[in-house]
Design a protein around this motif. Structure first.
Motif, PDB file in Angstrom:
ATOM      1  N   HIS A  45       0.663  -1.208   0.039  1.00  0.00           N
ATOM      2  CA  HIS A  45       0.002  -0.039   0.036  1.00  0.00           C
ATOM      3  C   HIS A  45       1.025   1.269   0.035  1.00  0.00           C
ATOM      4  O   HIS A  45       1.746   1.523   0.850  1.00  0.00           O
ATOM      5  N   TRP A  46       0.561   2.055  -1.019  1.00  0.00           N
ATOM      6  CA  TRP A  46       1.800   3.299  -1.120  1.00  0.00           C
ATOM      7  C   TRP A  46       0.854   4.547  -1.003  1.00  0.00           C
ATOM      8  O   TRP A  46      -0.321   4.718  -1.617  1.00  0.00           O
ATOM      9  N   THR A  47       1.601   5.530  -0.555  1.00  0.00           N
ATOM     10  CA  THR A  47       1.434   6.783  -0.445  1.00  0.00           C
ATOM     11  C   THR A  47       2.036   7.799  -1.202  1.00  0.00           C
ATOM     12  O   THR A  47       3.554   7.428  -1.166  1.00  0.00           O
ATOM     13  N   ASP A  48       1.813   8.822  -2.045  1.00  0.00           N
ATOM     14  CA  ASP A  48       2.658   9.876  -2.700  1.00  0.00           C
ATOM     15  C   ASP A  48       2.940  10.781  -1.486  1.00  0.00           C
ATOM     16  O   ASP A  48       2.387  11.345  -0.841  1.00  0.00           O
ATOM     17  N   LEU A  49       4.312  10.846  -1.829  1.00  0.00           N
ATOM     18  CA  LEU A  49       5.063  11.989  -0.861  1.00  0.00           C
ATOM     19  C   LEU A  49       4.585  13.334  -1.166  1.00  0.00           C
ATOM     20  O   LEU A  49       4.595  14.373  -0.346  1.00  0.00           O
ATOM     21  N   ASN A  50       3.991  13.670  -2.474  1.00  0.00           N
ATOM     22  CA  ASN A  50       3.484  14.847  -2.838  1.00  0.00           C
ATOM     23  C   ASN A  50       4.181  15.911  -2.992  1.00  0.00           C
ATOM     24  O   ASN A  50       3.727  17.049  -2.539  1.00  0.00           O
ATOM     25  N   ARG A  51       5.350  15.554  -3.270  1.00  0.00           N
ATOM     26  CA  ARG A  51       6.331  16.818  -3.572  1.00  0.00           C
ATOM     27  C   ARG A  51       7.635  16.554  -4.792  1.00  0.00           C
ATOM     28  O   ARG A  51       7.637  15.184  -4.687  1.00  0.00           O
ATOM     29  N   THR A  52       8.007  17.435  -5.146  1.00  0.00           N
ATOM     30  CA  THR A  52       8.973  16.976  -6.134  1.00  0.00           C
ATOM     31  C   THR A  52      10.163  16.845  -5.550  1.00  0.00           C
ATOM     32  O   THR A  52      10.598  18.145  -4.844  1.00  0.00           O
ATOM     33  N   LEU A  53      11.460  16.300  -5.605  1.00  0.00           N
ATOM     34  CA  LEU A  53      12.585  16.107  -5.093  1.00  0.00           C
ATOM     35  C   LEU A  53      13.977  16.607  -5.832  1.00  0.00           C
ATOM     36  O   LEU A  53      14.740  17.005  -5.062  1.00  0.00           O
ATOM     37  N   LEU A  54      13.630  16.566  -7.053  1.00  0.00           N
ATOM     38  CA  LEU A  54      14.785  16.758  -7.802  1.00  0.00           C
ATOM     39  C   LEU A  54      14.332  17.080  -9.461  1.00  0.00           C
ATOM     40  O   LEU A  54      13.790  16.292  -9.954  1.00  0.00           O
ATOM     41  N   LYS A  55      14.427  18.451  -9.878  1.00  0.00           N
ATOM     42  CA  LYS A  55      14.152  18.929 -11.167  1.00  0.00           C
ATOM     43  C   LYS A  55      15.183  18.826 -12.026  1.00  0.00           C
ATOM     44  O   LYS A  55      16.296  19.088 -12.074  1.00  0.00           O
ATOM     45  N   PRO A  56      14.804  18.113 -13.085  1.00  0.00           N
ATOM     46  CA  PRO A  56      15.645  17.829 -14.398  1.00  0.00           C
ATOM     47  C   PRO A  56      16.394  18.829 -14.739  1.00  0.00           C
ATOM     48  O   PRO A  56      15.834  19.952 -15.100  1.00  0.00           O
ATOM     49  N   ALA A  57      17.688  18.841 -15.050  1.00  0.00           N
ATOM     50  CA  ALA A  57      18.346  20.130 -15.578  1.00  0.00           C
ATOM     51  C   ALA A  57      19.092  19.652 -16.775  1.00  0.00           C
ATOM     52  O   ALA A  57      19.932  20.656 -17.389  1.00  0.00           O
ATOM     53  N   ILE A  58      19.250  18.426 -17.230  1.00  0.00           N
ATOM     54  CA  ILE A  58      20.285  18.053 -18.312  1.00  0.00           C
ATOM     55  C   ILE A  58      19.509  17.301 -19.308  1.00  0.00           C
ATOM     56  O   ILE A  58      18.188  16.796 -19.194  1.00  0.00           O
ATOM     57  N   GLY A  59      20.054  16.980 -20.578  1.00  0.00           N
ATOM     58  CA  GLY A  59      19.482  16.307 -21.633  1.00  0.00           C
ATOM     59  C   GLY A  59      18.889  17.227 -22.562  1.00  0.00           C
ATOM     60  O   GLY A  59      18.851  18.492 -22.106  1.00  0.00           O
ATOM     61  N   GLN A  60      18.466  16.876 -23.713  1.00  0.00           N
ATOM     62  CA  GLN A  60      18.123  17.739 -24.840  1.00  0.00           C
ATOM     63  C   GLN A  60      16.581  17.990 -24.439  1.00  0.00           C
ATOM     64  O   GLN A  60      16.180  19.195 -24.768  1.00  0.00           O
ATOM     65  N   GLN A  61      15.809  17.036 -23.757  1.00  0.00           N
ATOM     66  CA  GLN A  61      14.505  17.598 -23.576  1.00  0.00           C
ATOM     67  C   GLN A  61      14.258  18.090 -22.164  1.00  0.00           C
ATOM     68  O   GLN A  61      13.401  18.638 -21.652  1.00  0.00           O
ATOM     69  N   LYS A  62      15.402  17.794 -21.321  1.00  0.00           N
ATOM     70  CA  LYS A  62      15.288  18.112 -19.701  1.00  0.00           C
ATOM     71  C   LYS A  62      14.055  17.426 -19.044  1.00  0.00           C
ATOM     72  O   LYS A  62      13.290  18.251 -18.498  1.00  0.00           O
ATOM     73  N   VAL A  63      13.826  16.225 -19.331  1.00  0.00           N
ATOM     74  CA  VAL A  63      12.744  15.319 -18.540  1.00  0.00           C
ATOM     75  C   VAL A  63      13.417  14.576 -17.595  1.00  0.00           C
ATOM     76  O   VAL A  63      14.763  14.354 -17.770  1.00  0.00           O
ATOM     77  N   MET A  64      12.760  13.850 -16.583  1.00  0.00           N
ATOM     78  CA  MET A  64      13.025  13.016 -15.841  1.00  0.00           C
ATOM     79  C   MET A  64      12.120  11.689 -16.014  1.00  0.00           C
ATOM     80  O   MET A  64      11.068  11.877 -15.250  1.00  0.00           O
ATOM     81  N   ARG A  65      12.557  10.817 -16.747  1.00  0.00           N
ATOM     82  CA  ARG A  65      11.575   9.440 -16.938  1.00  0.00           C
ATOM     83  C   ARG A  65      12.312   8.310 -16.289  1.00  0.00           C
ATOM     84  O   ARG A  65      13.454   8.482 -16.244  1.00  0.00           O
ATOM     85  N   ASP A  66      11.480   7.550 -15.736  1.00  0.00           N
ATOM     86  CA  ASP A  66      12.030   6.402 -15.334  1.00  0.00           C
ATOM     87  C   ASP A  66      13.307   6.341 -14.204  1.00  0.00           C
ATOM     88  O   ASP A  66      14.200   5.691 -14.381  1.00  0.00           O
ATOM     89  N   PRO A  67      12.995   6.874 -13.199  1.00  0.00           N
ATOM     90  CA  PRO A  67      14.058   7.287 -12.247  1.00  0.00           C
ATOM     91  C   PRO A  67      14.216   5.899 -11.577  1.00  0.00           C
ATOM     92  O   PRO A  67      13.271   5.366 -11.143  1.00  0.00           O
ATOM     93  N   SER A  68      15.376   5.474 -11.498  1.00  0.00           N
ATOM     94  CA  SER A  68      16.028   4.256 -10.808  1.00  0.00           C
ATOM     95  C   SER A  68      16.893   4.647  -9.822  1.00  0.00           C
ATOM     96  O   SER A  68      17.891   5.443 -10.234  1.00  0.00           O
TER      97      SER A  68
END
Length: 303
Positions: A45-68
């Motif tokens: 059973h999971w709960t969302d922390l409800n905030r962003t911890l790190l905003k993406p700043a690199i890469g051509q599109q500057k997205v953050m997908r599939d964080p491992s």
């Protein structure tokens, strides 16, 4: 909201509670906001922390997908992510000791030696205690390199990998898995010494479902690819051992919801979707166990 946080923190500090907690790295579409996390005390059973911890700043599109994310032996958390849909020949990296303060983001150009590389998707971290090194695997398309099905040549993926001990120097990228079909979203899971399971997505048309393969080393080779144990249009597997069983979470993206299967042997799989709860909007991430104090500080928002 503050009252809820107090209750949750109190529960986490309870002496009867488990000394560990679970974190599930996450992102929300369109993936430009950054790293999110879910948390759980039981892995179901999971709960969302409800905030962003790190905003993406690199890469051509500057997205953050599939964080491992994985925690190293020294306690440092290491994070990798997909930084662009296409065009990037690498992925993003950052580290943290508390998940609130992060290192400078770096772009790791792992496929720069392959000039025609179309993409670098879903890098996945694994710490291999047997060799005392980190393994990073990812999916890339190198056109006209491998046999393909009916998918487009620019969508014919294979898995690659690199290793590192310090995230400063890396071994040359090598082919990790060519199962004879397009494969993405692979996750290394260790059951015991010399016993590893690779959970993967068969990305061929019309399959697009989840399978497993088996190896005696973390770096493979992996063989004996199973039949699919999820329906079509499923991806992004995440694996957790709850103590009683293994759960494999997956994104049933056509249904726009998360599902799960349970297993004890990675041969027989039972639908566990009714026994888990995952917040709406959650996307592809990694599950890891952490000390309870890490989650307590996240909930308090301590610096």
């Amino acid at each position: 909201m503050k009252e809820l946080a107090v209750i949750l923190i109190g529960a986490l500090l309870c002496g009867a509670c488990s000394p560990k907690a679970y974190l599930f790295t996450s992102f929300h579409e369109p993936a430009n906001e950054g790293l999110r996390m879910l948390y759980s005390q039981d892995g179901y059973h999971w709960t969302d922390l409800n905030r962003t911890l790190l905003k993406p700043a690199i890469g051509q599109q500057k997205v953050m997908r599939d964080p491992s994310m994985v925690q190293g032996p020294d306690g440092t958390f290491h994070l990798v992510w997909t930084s662009s849909w296409k065009g990037d020949k690498g992925f993003g990296y950052a580290s943290s000791t508390d998940l609130m303060h992060w290192s400078e983001q770096r772009f790791l150009p792992v496929m720069e030696h392959e000039a025609t590389t179309v993409n670098v998707w879903a890098p996945e971290l694994f710490y291999d205690a047997a060799t005392r090194q980190f393994i990073i695997i990812w999916a890339s398309t190198v056109p006209y390199r491998f046999e393909k099905g009916i998918e487009d040549e620019l969508n014919n993926h294979r898995m690659y990998y690199t290793t590192t001990t310090d995230f400063r120097t890396f071994s040359p990228a090598k082919l990790f898995l060519d199962p004879g079909f397009s494969v993405i979203d692979a996750v290394i899971t260790k059951r015991k010494t010399d016993d590893y399971v690779l959970v993967l997505k068969d990305n061929t048309r019309p399959n697009r479902n989840i399978k497993v393969a088996f190896g005696t080393r973390a770096t493979g080779p992996y063989t004996g690819v199973s039949d699919a144990f999820t329906k079509k249009f499923t991806e992004g597997p995440s694996v957790v051992n709850t103590g009683k069983e293994w759960l494999i979470y997956f994104d049933s993206y056509q249904d726009k919801k998360y599902g799960a299967v349970s297993t004890t042997d990675f041969k027989t799989f039972t639908d566990a979707s009714a026994r888990v709860s995952v917040p709406e909007g959650h996307k592809h991430g990694t599950i890891l166990r952490v000390k309870k104090r890490i989650l307590t500080r996240l909930l308090k928002g301590e610096n």
